[in-house]
Design a protein around this motif. Structure first.
Motif, PDB file in Angstrom:
ATOM      1  N   VAL A 166       0.914  -1.147  -0.063  1.00 26.90           N
ATOM      2  CA  VAL A 166       0.112  -0.091  -0.084  1.00 26.90           C
ATOM      3  C   VAL A 166       0.897   1.251  -0.083  1.00 26.90           C
ATOM      4  N   LEU A 167       0.926   2.095  -1.094  1.00 26.91           N
ATOM      5  CA  LEU A 167       1.725   3.066  -1.163  1.00 26.91           C
ATOM      6  C   LEU A 167       0.828   4.419  -1.195  1.00 26.91           C
ATOM      7  N   GLN A 168       0.794   5.203  -0.147  1.00 29.94           N
ATOM      8  CA  GLN A 168       0.276   6.296  -0.066  1.00 29.94           C
ATOM      9  C   GLN A 168       1.120   7.624   0.348  1.00 29.94           C
ATOM     10  N   SER A 169       2.324   7.293   1.073  1.00 31.08           N
ATOM     11  CA  SER A 169       2.929   8.355   1.625  1.00 31.08           C
ATOM     12  C   SER A 169       3.655   9.180   0.529  1.00 31.08           C
ATOM     13  N   GLU A 170       4.005  10.418   0.653  1.00 27.26           N
ATOM     14  CA  GLU A 170       4.604  11.193  -0.234  1.00 27.26           C
ATOM     15  C   GLU A 170       6.032  10.402  -0.769  1.00 27.26           C
ATOM     16  N   LEU A 229       7.458   5.329  -6.343  1.00 22.78           N
ATOM     17  CA  LEU A 229       6.693   4.668  -7.437  1.00 22.78           C
ATOM     18  C   LEU A 229       7.155   5.305  -8.658  1.00 22.78           C
ATOM     19  N   GLY A 230       7.228   6.683  -8.770  1.00 23.17           N
ATOM     20  CA  GLY A 230       7.562   7.515  -9.907  1.00 23.17           C
ATOM     21  C   GLY A 230       8.962   6.883 -10.453  1.00 23.17           C
ATOM     22  N   LYS A 231       9.801   6.322  -9.701  1.00 26.67           N
ATOM     23  CA  LYS A 231      10.904   5.768 -10.361  1.00 26.67           C
ATOM     24  C   LYS A 231      10.751   4.361 -10.942  1.00 26.67           C
ATOM     25  N   VAL A 232       9.569   3.837 -10.795  1.00 27.19           N
ATOM     26  CA  VAL A 232       9.171   2.582 -11.122  1.00 27.19           C
ATOM     27  C   VAL A 232       8.180   2.339 -12.601  1.00 27.19           C
ATOM     28  N   THR A 233       7.647   3.519 -12.592  1.00 27.93           N
ATOM     29  CA  THR A 233       6.713   3.884 -13.757  1.00 27.93           C
ATOM     30  C   THR A 233       6.516   5.339 -14.087  1.00 27.93           C
ATOM     31  N   VAL A 234       6.330   5.751 -15.203  1.00 28.74           N
ATOM     32  CA  VAL A 234       5.556   7.111 -15.607  1.00 28.74           C
ATOM     33  C   VAL A 234       4.235   7.132 -15.287  1.00 28.74           C
ATOM     34  N   CYS A 235       3.532   5.759 -15.050  1.00 24.76           N
ATOM     35  CA  CYS A 235       1.960   6.007 -15.256  1.00 24.76           C
ATOM     36  C   CYS A 235       1.472   6.040 -13.884  1.00 24.76           C
ATOM     37  N   PHE A 282      -0.206   9.208 -12.924  1.00 32.66           N
ATOM     38  CA  PHE A 282      -1.469  10.036 -13.207  1.00 32.66           C
ATOM     39  C   PHE A 282      -1.925  10.867 -11.957  1.00 32.66           C
ATOM     40  N   GLY A 283      -0.942  11.288 -11.056  1.00 32.38           N
ATOM     41  CA  GLY A 283      -1.227  12.008 -10.039  1.00 32.38           C
ATOM     42  C   GLY A 283      -2.107  11.568  -8.856  1.00 32.38           C
ATOM     43  N   CYS A 284      -1.764  10.113  -8.712  1.00 32.07           N
ATOM     44  CA  CYS A 284      -2.610   9.240  -7.944  1.00 32.07           C
ATOM     45  C   CYS A 284      -2.143   9.674  -6.313  1.00 32.07           C
ATOM     46  N   THR A 285      -3.066   9.474  -5.378  1.00 30.60           N
ATOM     47  CA  THR A 285      -2.867   9.589  -4.053  1.00 30.60           C
ATOM     48  C   THR A 285      -2.606   8.233  -3.323  1.00 30.60           C
ATOM     49  N   LEU A 286      -2.773   7.265  -4.099  1.00 29.28           N
ATOM     50  CA  LEU A 286      -2.830   5.904  -3.348  1.00 29.28           C
ATOM     51  C   LEU A 286      -2.528   4.973  -4.707  1.00 29.28           C
ATOM     52  N   ALA A 287      -1.538   3.952  -4.449  1.00 30.18           N
ATOM     53  CA  ALA A 287      -1.225   3.005  -5.306  1.00 30.18           C
ATOM     54  C   ALA A 287      -0.916   1.657  -4.445  1.00 30.18           C
ATOM     55  N   LEU A 288      -1.794   0.611  -4.956  1.00 23.32           N
ATOM     56  CA  LEU A 288      -1.531  -0.685  -4.633  1.00 23.32           C
ATOM     57  C   LEU A 288      -0.493  -1.489  -5.541  1.00 23.32           C
ATOM     58  N   MET A 289       0.744  -2.002  -5.183  1.00 23.23           N
ATOM     59  CA  MET A 289       1.329  -3.024  -5.822  1.00 23.23           C
ATOM     60  C   MET A 289       1.093  -4.307  -5.466  1.00 23.23           C
ATOM     61  N   VAL A 290       0.758  -4.951  -6.577  1.00 22.29           N
ATOM     62  CA  VAL A 290       0.034  -6.180  -6.294  1.00 22.29           C
ATOM     63  C   VAL A 290       1.050  -7.154  -6.943  1.00 22.29           C
ATOM     64  N   CYS A 291       1.591  -8.134  -5.696  1.00 19.13           N
ATOM     65  CA  CYS A 291       2.567  -8.992  -5.829  1.00 19.13           C
ATOM     66  C   CYS A 291       2.226 -10.514  -5.639  1.00 19.13           C
ATOM     67  N   TYR A 292       3.007 -11.307  -5.851  1.00 20.81           N
ATOM     68  CA  TYR A 292       2.883 -12.699  -5.369  1.00 20.81           C
ATOM     69  C   TYR A 292       4.040 -13.218  -4.824  1.00 20.81           C
ATOM     70  N   ASP A 293       3.753 -14.371  -3.818  1.00 21.65           N
ATOM     71  CA  ASP A 293       4.934 -14.771  -3.072  1.00 21.65           C
ATOM     72  C   ASP A 293       5.014 -16.237  -3.735  1.00 21.65           C
ATOM     73  N   ASP A 294       6.108 -16.429  -4.376  1.00 24.91           N
ATOM     74  CA  ASP A 294       6.373 -17.988  -5.064  1.00 24.91           C
ATOM     75  C   ASP A 294       6.528 -19.006  -4.161  1.00 24.91           C
ATOM     76  N   THR A 295       6.788 -18.483  -3.067  1.00 28.91           N
ATOM     77  CA  THR A 295       6.745 -19.897  -1.947  1.00 28.91           C
ATOM     78  C   THR A 295       5.513 -20.383  -1.410  1.00 28.91           C
ATOM     79  N   LEU A 296       4.550 -19.619  -1.927  1.00 27.47           N
ATOM     80  CA  LEU A 296       3.037 -19.693  -1.353  1.00 27.47           C
ATOM     81  C   LEU A 296       2.157 -20.205  -2.837  1.00 27.47           C
ATOM     82  N   SER A 297       2.416 -19.619  -4.015  1.00 24.24           N
ATOM     83  CA  SER A 297       1.767 -20.022  -5.089  1.00 24.24           C
ATOM     84  C   SER A 297       1.797 -21.444  -5.299  1.00 24.24           C
TER      85      SER A 297
END
Length: 172
Positions: A49-53, A59-65, A67-82
């Motif tokens: 959960v990415l919300q802080s400044e 996040l801006g160093k990861v993607t240019v997309c 769009f001035g969001c105030t919240l981002a969720l980076m959805v990942c998976y754990d390959d030791t559990l999948s």
């Protein structure tokens, strides 16, 4: 709002209002991701959960997309559990994460929060910026927030392939 209306009206928001998403709404969105079905109910999805400044700056160093969001969720998976399919070893992690992401986008829309699924990101930069261990794999970034007053769907939003193309042949 019924599901078909919700699904039809949700669109990729590419311009956000500066208002922050309330913590209780963030929790509801995350709860929708928690409820998502996963292969063998392994629940390998991991969500940053990415919300802080500072986090949004990273996040801006990861993607240019962003769009001035105030919240981002980076959805990942754990390959030791999948779960891995025994016939060919196919890993369900990306699929499980995608189902969770879809649940969260639809829940967000129901709460009046706009979102965009971002696939255009550098996974190595994500790993570096957010110190992700080797077994955690970023699948998608959901940028979110209140849509700006002039936010609108793209011209292609309502363009859909006919069902005969998506589900060709005789229906058994």
């Amino acid at each position: 709002m019924d599901f078909m209306t919700l699904a039809e009206n949700r669109y990729s928001v590419r311009k956000f209002d500066p208002r922050k998403v309330e913590p209780e709404k963030v929790e509801q969105i995350l709860r929708a991701g928690q409820l998502a079905p996963t292969a063998k109910n392994q629940q390998p999805q991991r969500i940053l959960v990415l919300q802080s400044e500072q986090a949004l700056e990273k996040l801006g160093k990861v993607t240019v997309c962003t769009f001035g969001c105030t919240l981002a969720l980076m959805v990942c998976y754990d390959d030791t559990l999948s779960w891995k399919r025994p016939f060919d070893g196919k890993d369900s992690g990306d699929i499980d994460a995608a189902i969770a992401a879809t649940h969260m986008m639809l829940a967000a829309r129901e709460l009046g929060i706009g979102s965009t699924w971002v696939m255009f990101f550098d996974p190595d930069a994500a790993r570096e910026q957010f110190a992700l261990p080797e077994h955690i794999h970023p699948t998608a970034i959901l940028v979110m927030g209140y849509p700006a007053a002039d936010a609108a769907p793209s011209d292609r939003h309502a363009v859909r392939q006919p069902l005969s193309v998506l589900a060709p042949g005789e229906h058994l």
